[in-house]
Design an enzyme around this catalytic site. Structure first.
Site, mmCIF file in Angstrom:
data_model
loop_
_atom_site.group_PDB
_atom_site.id
_atom_site.type_symbol
_atom_site.label_atom_id
_atom_site.label_comp_id
_atom_site.label_asym_id
_atom_site.label_seq_id
_atom_site.Cartn_x
_atom_site.Cartn_y
_atom_site.Cartn_z
ATOM 1 C CD GLU A 73 -3.004 -1.283 2.161
ATOM 2 O OE1 GLU A 73 -4.259 -1.643 1.893
ATOM 3 O OE2 GLU A 73 -2.608 -0.752 3.432
ATOM 4 N N GLY A 127 6.724 -1.488 6.175
ATOM 5 C CA GLY A 127 7.932 -1.953 6.383
ATOM 6 C C GLY A 127 9.164 -1.344 6.944
ATOM 7 C CD GLU A 128 13.150 0.053 10.320
ATOM 8 O OE1 GLU A 128 12.165 0.550 10.961
ATOM 9 O OE2 GLU A 128 13.941 0.734 9.676
ATOM 10 C CB SER A 188 9.715 6.998 9.218
ATOM 11 O OG SER A 188 9.469 6.594 10.367
ATOM 12 C CB SER A 202 9.052 5.171 15.038
ATOM 13 O OG SER A 202 8.714 5.525 13.783
ATOM 14 C CG LEU A 203 11.968 8.203 21.194
ATOM 15 C CD1 LEU A 203 13.159 7.137 20.937
ATOM 16 C CD2 LEU A 203 12.242 9.505 21.689
ATOM 17 C CG HIS A 204 6.128 5.306 19.358
ATOM 18 N ND1 HIS A 204 5.525 6.727 18.888
ATOM 19 C CD2 HIS A 204 6.579 4.791 18.431
ATOM 20 C CE1 HIS A 204 5.644 6.210 17.498
ATOM 21 N NE2 HIS A 204 6.021 5.359 17.311
ATOM 22 C CG ASN A 233 -4.264 7.117 12.985
ATOM 23 O OD1 ASN A 233 -5.010 7.912 13.134
ATOM 24 N ND2 ASN A 233 -3.155 7.039 12.505
ATOM 25 C CB CYS A 261 5.414 -1.316 16.386
ATOM 26 S SG CYS A 261 7.277 -0.923 15.775
ATOM 27 C CB CYS A 297 0.430 6.690 10.958
ATOM 28 S SG CYS A 297 1.386 8.357 10.517
ATOM 29 C CB CYS A 351 2.685 7.938 2.894
ATOM 30 S SG CYS A 351 3.332 6.818 4.288
ATOM 31 C CB CYS A 407 2.319 -0.605 13.787
ATOM 32 S SG CYS A 407 2.414 -0.309 12.087
ATOM 33 C CB CYS A 428 6.507 -4.477 9.007
ATOM 34 S SG CYS A 428 7.946 -3.697 9.886
HETATM 35 N N1 SAH Z 1 9.157 1.148 10.068
HETATM 36 C C1 SAH Z 1 9.121 2.723 10.108
HETATM 37 C C2 SAH Z 1 8.048 3.111 9.123
HETATM 38 C C3 SAH Z 1 6.705 2.902 9.207
HETATM 39 S S1 SAH Z 1 5.652 3.493 10.450
HETATM 40 C C4 SAH Z 1 9.189 3.198 11.364
HETATM 41 O O1 SAH Z 1 8.803 2.455 12.362
HETATM 42 O O2 SAH Z 1 9.253 4.090 11.679
HETATM 43 C C5 SAH Z 1 5.317 5.131 10.347
HETATM 44 C C6 SAH Z 1 4.987 5.678 11.375
HETATM 45 O O3 SAH Z 1 3.638 5.471 12.083
HETATM 46 C C7 SAH Z 1 5.937 5.367 12.654
HETATM 47 O O4 SAH Z 1 6.414 6.687 13.357
HETATM 48 C C8 SAH Z 1 4.999 4.586 13.406
HETATM 49 O O5 SAH Z 1 5.507 4.596 14.704
HETATM 50 C C9 SAH Z 1 3.669 5.176 13.387
HETATM 51 N N2 SAH Z 1 2.555 4.631 13.669
HETATM 52 C C10 SAH Z 1 2.450 3.080 13.830
HETATM 53 N N3 SAH Z 1 1.291 2.729 13.954
HETATM 54 C C11 SAH Z 1 0.542 3.812 14.385
HETATM 55 C C12 SAH Z 1 -0.609 4.001 14.790
HETATM 56 N N4 SAH Z 1 -1.574 2.993 15.042
HETATM 57 N N5 SAH Z 1 -1.176 5.287 14.724
HETATM 58 C C13 SAH Z 1 -0.260 6.465 14.407
HETATM 59 N N6 SAH Z 1 0.942 6.244 14.023
HETATM 60 C C14 SAH Z 1 1.386 4.902 13.822
#
Ligand code: SAH
Length: 346
Positions: free
Chosen positions: A94, A165-166, A197, A220-222, A296, A118, A339, A107, A121, A114
């Protein structure tokens, strides 16, 4: 298609020049061939009209030409478009086109599924099936660009590797795709308009810094607290936060490009001052800015968006410490294009 044949688009230009040279064809033929096979306008070598018939035959004997096609698309009420793209082996990925007043962002995905886990996700539930080839990433972007021209009469202005994907686990192909897309045969777009990212593959972050890649980096720190990060992104037990931070310091030292931290705030996970302080500490160490992204929902009861007060607390604390922060509204939610929602649902 004979099994010995390879996809011509997996060759770099110098490899094709070498192949042609072995058959006494001049180097300029490589460019003639590549510009046609990368044009999304031909499905066979016969359609390359400016090369001799015997060269077409030689190509046919040694290579095949793969196609990447738009399989389906959905349009969101906010004009975000989500595309399902079919690869030559029928796998689906996608990609999303996000128009705003100032820019049109593509995007894109870097892998089918992947391999990371996470928990918040949707893509992580698909598992990794395979890496995308460089030309498949390139095709994705060119297809989105065609759609952008059709729907908005403008080419795409920005590219983010934030789809499935990463990207740092498919490093060589991602880098090659960026070279193709920024080159003359692609969109000629500046690397400054591209953001990769990653969830934090620290070895590859160092390699990118050494390779002097020139595009932007988002992490993607979180959570700035190891224990929390390991819970919500279990793979990070093998990718410790300290090493990630070290690699980011190295990145800045080498590239002088500010990092963007992507950050989601959830109830009872990171909605407290301990987490806020940990984030501030990291941002003070590494020149960076923070994007607070709206979560989301992927229907997992462990993850609930934090109250607005906590978003405000994050924003205030970061600003008090002179750290740039923005709160990102989500786009394309109604069609699962936002995202973390890319999971091949139609
Ligand atoms: N694997 C890479 C790129 C894909 S994710 C990475 O992790 O950065 C792209 C962004 O969307 C990342 O910052 C990820 O943490 C965020 N993301 C993943 N799941 C999400 C969700 N349910 N709601 C909002 N953002 C999300």
């Amino acid at each position: 298609m004979s099994s010995k044949k390879i996809d011509i688009r997996s060759l770099k230009k110098n490899e094709l020049i070498k192949f042609l040279n072995d058959f006494n064809y001049e180097p300029y033929r490589a460019q003639q061939i590549l510009s046609r096979v990368n044009s999304q306008q031909i499905d066979s070598f016969e359609k390359i009209t400016n090369i001799p018939k015997d060269l077409i035959q030689l190509l046919d004997e040694n290579f095949f030409l793969s196609n990447t096609l738009i399989h389906q698309f959905q349009k969101s009420s906010d004009l975000t478009f989500k595309f399902s793209i079919k690869l030559h082996d029928n796998l689906i990925i996608e990609a999303v086109l996000i128009p705003t007043e100032k820019r049109i962002t593509a995007c894109v995905s870097s892998q089918v599924g992947c391999s990371l886990d996470c928990n918040f996700c949707a893509t992580s539930r698909l598992k990794r099936i395979r890496n995308l080839e460089s030309y498949e990433i390139y095709d994705q972007i060119m297809l989105l660009n065609n759609e952008s021209l059709k729907s908005f009469s403008k080419p795409i202005s920005n590219i983010v590797f934030m789809g499935m994907g990463e990207p740092l686990l498919n490093y060589n192909n991602v880098i090659h795709s960026i070279d193709l897309i920024t080159g003359n045969q692609g969109l000629g777009i500046s690397k400054k308009k591209i953001t990769l990212s990653t969830s934090g593959i620290f070895k590859m972050i160092k390699k990118m810094a050494d390779d002097n890649v020139k595009f932007n980096l988002a992490i993607s720190l979180h959570s700035g607290i190891e224990e929390t990060r390991n819970k919500i992104m279990p793979f990070s037990k093998s990718f410790p936060l300290k090493k990630l931070i070290d690699s980011l310091e190295y990145w800045y030292l080498k590239t002088k490009i500010k990092i963007t931290f992507e950050y989601l705030v959830w109830k009872d996970i990171n909605d407290d001052f301990e987490h806020i302080n940990a984030l501030v500490k990291i941002c003070k160490r590494i020149p960076s800015k923070v994007n607070l992204i709206e979560y989301n929902s992927i229907n997992d009861e462990r993850f609930i968006s934090a109250d607005q007060t906590w978003i405000d607390n994050y924003v205030n604390s970061l600003r008090e410490n002179n750290i740039q922060v923005s709160v990102r509204r989500s786009r394309g939610k109604d069609i699962d294009a936002a995202c973390g929602q890319l999971a091949n649902k139609h």
